[in-house]
Design a protein around this motif. Sequence first.
Motif, PDB file in Angstrom:
ATOM      1  N   LYS A   1      15.534  13.094 -43.896  1.00 24.90           N
ATOM      2  CA  LYS A   1      15.162  12.043 -42.967  1.00 24.90           C
ATOM      3  C   LYS A   1      14.234  10.943 -43.315  1.00 24.90           C
ATOM      4  CE  LYS A   1      16.674  14.133 -38.704  1.00 24.90           C
ATOM      5  NZ  LYS A   1      16.577  13.963 -37.304  1.00 24.90           N
TER       6      LYS A   1
ATOM      7  N   ARG B   1      15.204  19.121 -44.325  1.00 20.08           N
ATOM      8  CA  ARG B   1      16.009  18.157 -43.516  1.00 20.08           C
ATOM      9  C   ARG B   1      15.112  16.993 -43.314  1.00 20.08           C
ATOM     10  NH1 ARG B   1      20.848  17.542 -40.683  1.00 20.08           N
ATOM     11  NH2 ARG B   1      21.544  18.555 -42.422  1.00 20.08           N
TER      12      ARG B   1
ATOM     13  N   THR C   1      16.828   4.715 -39.095  1.00 20.69           N
ATOM     14  CA  THR C   1      16.445   6.048 -39.106  1.00 20.69           C
ATOM     15  C   THR C   1      17.683   6.891 -39.729  1.00 20.69           C
ATOM     16  OG1 THR C   1      17.306   6.865 -37.073  1.00 20.69           O
ATOM     17  CG2 THR C   1      15.098   5.829 -36.958  1.00 20.69           C
ATOM     18  N   TYR C   2      17.534   8.032 -40.017  1.00 21.89           N
ATOM     19  CA  TYR C   2      18.619   9.147 -40.622  1.00 21.89           C
ATOM     20  C   TYR C   2      19.885   9.000 -39.651  1.00 21.89           C
ATOM     21  CZ  TYR C   2      20.671  13.563 -42.194  1.00 21.89           C
ATOM     22  OH  TYR C   2      21.251  14.594 -42.606  1.00 21.89           O
ATOM     23  N   GLU C   3      19.451   8.919 -38.465  1.00 20.92           N
ATOM     24  CA  GLU C   3      20.524   9.090 -37.399  1.00 20.92           C
ATOM     25  C   GLU C   3      21.332   7.787 -37.135  1.00 20.92           C
ATOM     26  OE1 GLU C   3      17.488  10.392 -36.751  1.00 20.92           O
ATOM     27  OE2 GLU C   3      17.909  12.496 -36.876  1.00 20.92           O
ATOM     28  N   GLY C   4      20.633   6.660 -37.726  1.00 19.92           N
ATOM     29  CA  GLY C   4      21.208   5.347 -37.520  1.00 19.92           C
ATOM     30  C   GLY C   4      20.058   4.375 -36.955  1.00 19.92           C
TER      31      GLY C   4
ATOM     32  N   GLU D   1       8.713  15.991 -35.196  1.00 20.69           N
ATOM     33  CA  GLU D   1       9.674  15.545 -36.309  1.00 20.69           C
ATOM     34  C   GLU D   1       8.989  14.233 -36.924  1.00 20.69           C
ATOM     35  OE1 GLU D   1      13.112  12.839 -35.562  1.00 20.69           O
ATOM     36  OE2 GLU D   1      14.197  14.278 -36.319  1.00 20.69           O
TER      37      GLU D   1
ATOM     38  N   GLU E   1      20.191  19.889 -34.519  1.00 19.52           N
ATOM     39  CA  GLU E   1      20.523  18.946 -35.657  1.00 19.52           C
ATOM     40  C   GLU E   1      21.589  19.676 -36.521  1.00 19.52           C
ATOM     41  OE1 GLU E   1      18.740  16.033 -36.736  1.00 19.52           O
ATOM     42  OE2 GLU E   1      17.655  16.274 -34.709  1.00 19.52           O
TER      43      GLU E   1
ATOM     44  N   GLN F   1      10.724  15.579 -30.991  1.00 18.13           N
ATOM     45  CA  GLN F   1      10.702  14.082 -31.569  1.00 18.13           C
ATOM     46  C   GLN F   1       9.268  13.867 -32.072  1.00 18.13           C
ATOM     47  OE1 GLN F   1      12.086  12.298 -27.831  1.00 18.13           O
ATOM     48  NE2 GLN F   1      14.073  11.988 -28.825  1.00 18.13           N
TER      49      GLN F   1
END
Lengths: 303, 477
Positions: free
Chosen positions: A50, A46, B287-290, A14, A202, A11
Amino acid sequence: MNCEYSLSHLQELEAESIHIIREVAAEFQNPVMLYSIGKDSSVMVRLAEKAFAPGKVPFPLMHIDSKWKFREMIEFRDRYAREHGWNLIVESNMEAFNAGVGPFTHGSKVHTDLMKTKALLDALNKYKFDAAFGGARRDEEKSRAKERIFSFRDQFNQWDPKNQRPELWDIYNSRVHKGESIRVFPLSNWTELDVWQYIRLENIPIVPLYYAKERPCVEIDGNLIMADDDRLPKELVPRIRNRMVRFRTLGCWPLTGAVESEATTIEEIVEEMMTTTKSERTTRVIDFDQEASMEQKKREGYF
Amino acid sequence: MKDRKTDIKAYLDADEKKDLLRLLTAGSVDDGKSTLIGRLLFDSKKLYEDQLQALERDSRRVGNAGAGQIDYALLLDGLKAEREEGITIDVAYRYFSTNQRKFIIADTPGHEQYTRNMITGGSTANLAIILVDARTGIITQTRRHTFLVSLLGIRHIVLAVNKMDLVGFSEEVFTKIRNEYLALTTRLGIEDVTCIPLSALEGDNVVEKSNRTPWYEGISLLQFLETVPIDRDRNMDDFRFPVQYVLRPNLDFRGFCGKVASGVIRKGDEVMALPSMKRSRVKSIVTYEGELDYAFCPQSITVTLEDEIDISRGEMIVRPDNVPNVGRYFQTMLVWMDEEPMDRGKQFFLKHNTNTTRATVDEILYRVDVNTMEQLPGEDFKLNEIGCVRITTAKTLFFDAYSQNKATGAFILIDPITNNTSAVGMIIRPLVMEDISQADVPTLDLRKLGIGEESYEAIMKAVRELGRQGIEVKVVR
């Protein structure tokens, strides 16, 4: 680490990478993301998606096609770009290609110089990109361990390892004069295991060549080379055998050695990686051309 | 190693949860620094066979270790030019992991002329390992490295007393060095210092605790690195969100992208934009995930607000009750990183967070002798010189003292002609209260707000504190 305000290493990596990617989009006029179609590129792409979600990534992807890539790579590239709405640029050194340059006829050095390095430099000049993202990691190779995240290149795209800008905290110096540029490596601090772990967590699609399968191979100078198309020299054709293999890195098919493997899932790949005794770049023919060869190539403008 | 699929899955699941420790190593070639790092990598099984073969080959050819011994240093000196000179000339990053943690080592050389590299390598470090040779003990270089570590605000130091095998693993030698070192770090205000006796060459107390130092009650170096707590090192108190990029994919979405520099933010929290001082609430953290309910440093997020406020890159989102200094003048430590000496007349570009502005160095208050830590008068700076200066910026910055908040207290100076990163700075304090345009001064009408007189004193105290930080608030009683 389950404290409310702590991040796992992935994390944290990222977040660092997304910060780098956004910084480039904010500070440069005309950035591009170089796309090699490999697993590291897939992760980088990716991360870019993001960084700008729910918006669209504000720069294009560019693939330097040496015309000797695996066919599965090209299919994967086109499908991925189409499905994820990327603006994809593909550039090749057509002059050299039409003159018949290739690894079998000209050797790996000439082929790489013309079809990869020169093609890349020409493409960067053609579009006047002032920043180019690359998926290189510092743990890949010794000369890369010292490279900055924002790596300055002069007007000839050269890297000078003795004259790198100091890089502190997360403050990146993005100032360049006309004609100069910056190569940006958002995955600098990722390791090979981190990349696989991230792909696994992911569900990032990767080229199927990374997974083991029976493929037609021929042994050349100790490397297992897959006969991907009919340009394999005729005298080698009778030596083709089907072998259960996979690829740890992807490049030009005549220059990328396969490894014998049964790994068909990411878990199996990681397992193999952890028990293996060879680092991933040993399957790259170009690293062994000459002493300190990667450093030399980087000075000349190759990543 | 792992035979079954469940094992590898369990391994990956555990690996996923590891945290990351960034560490700096400092010491000279003679202290055995590269040998120590080589051993950490070697003993944690990071070296592949082909790298080992290359190492053995190179050791025979150009190695400085004894006959038949592997020179771990060669593994680290990546560049050809350096291999020829026999020294590491820049920062190199190494990666390894254990069952507990992932590590990034910034390996920097110890020579005086390379203060620049140590500062570069140490800027992101949680911890520093400083090597000394047990035979020589604390030397000038050790003091310099320790001073630089304190300047960078690295919270944890390990003093690795190396080559204990050459002093017969003597407790007396170790204790003398440790006491001398603790006196130094106390003076510099460094709290967490751990001294470990070891032999990098023979492996004592590097990975496993050695039985040759029975008098040593601590743990091995690697055990320490695996367990030292670092999650308290980040500033989680003061929310600072420098806007990095504004995302407008459609007319209905305006997102402010950035990395949380410090602190925590939750959905629904009241926030204020600087310098406009306009207030709103956090509508969502995207974020991208939500969406997230909350975010904290150093996450990279996108924030949307309840109200349409115009905020650009370089501006900052904070909490109304916890604001940084807002201003154009400050006192700061400066480290000169450029081969070219400082030109006092020059206007630099100053990059601070996502903000870039013109800046001048108005006055050099003093230089610091990095070896003795004495303050010296100074007219300019040359490469690797450190000092305290006053700076004026063209644009208003939103900053904190580096000692309180690294992310909002650090900046770089860029030469406008060469574009080199000429210097880096750690802000000490703001210098002048900043004028804030009257139109934007928020007013507290205490009676209207229904606040009783018993609270007036506390409110005035808070308002005075804000004033000190450069934020004016008008109070109507």
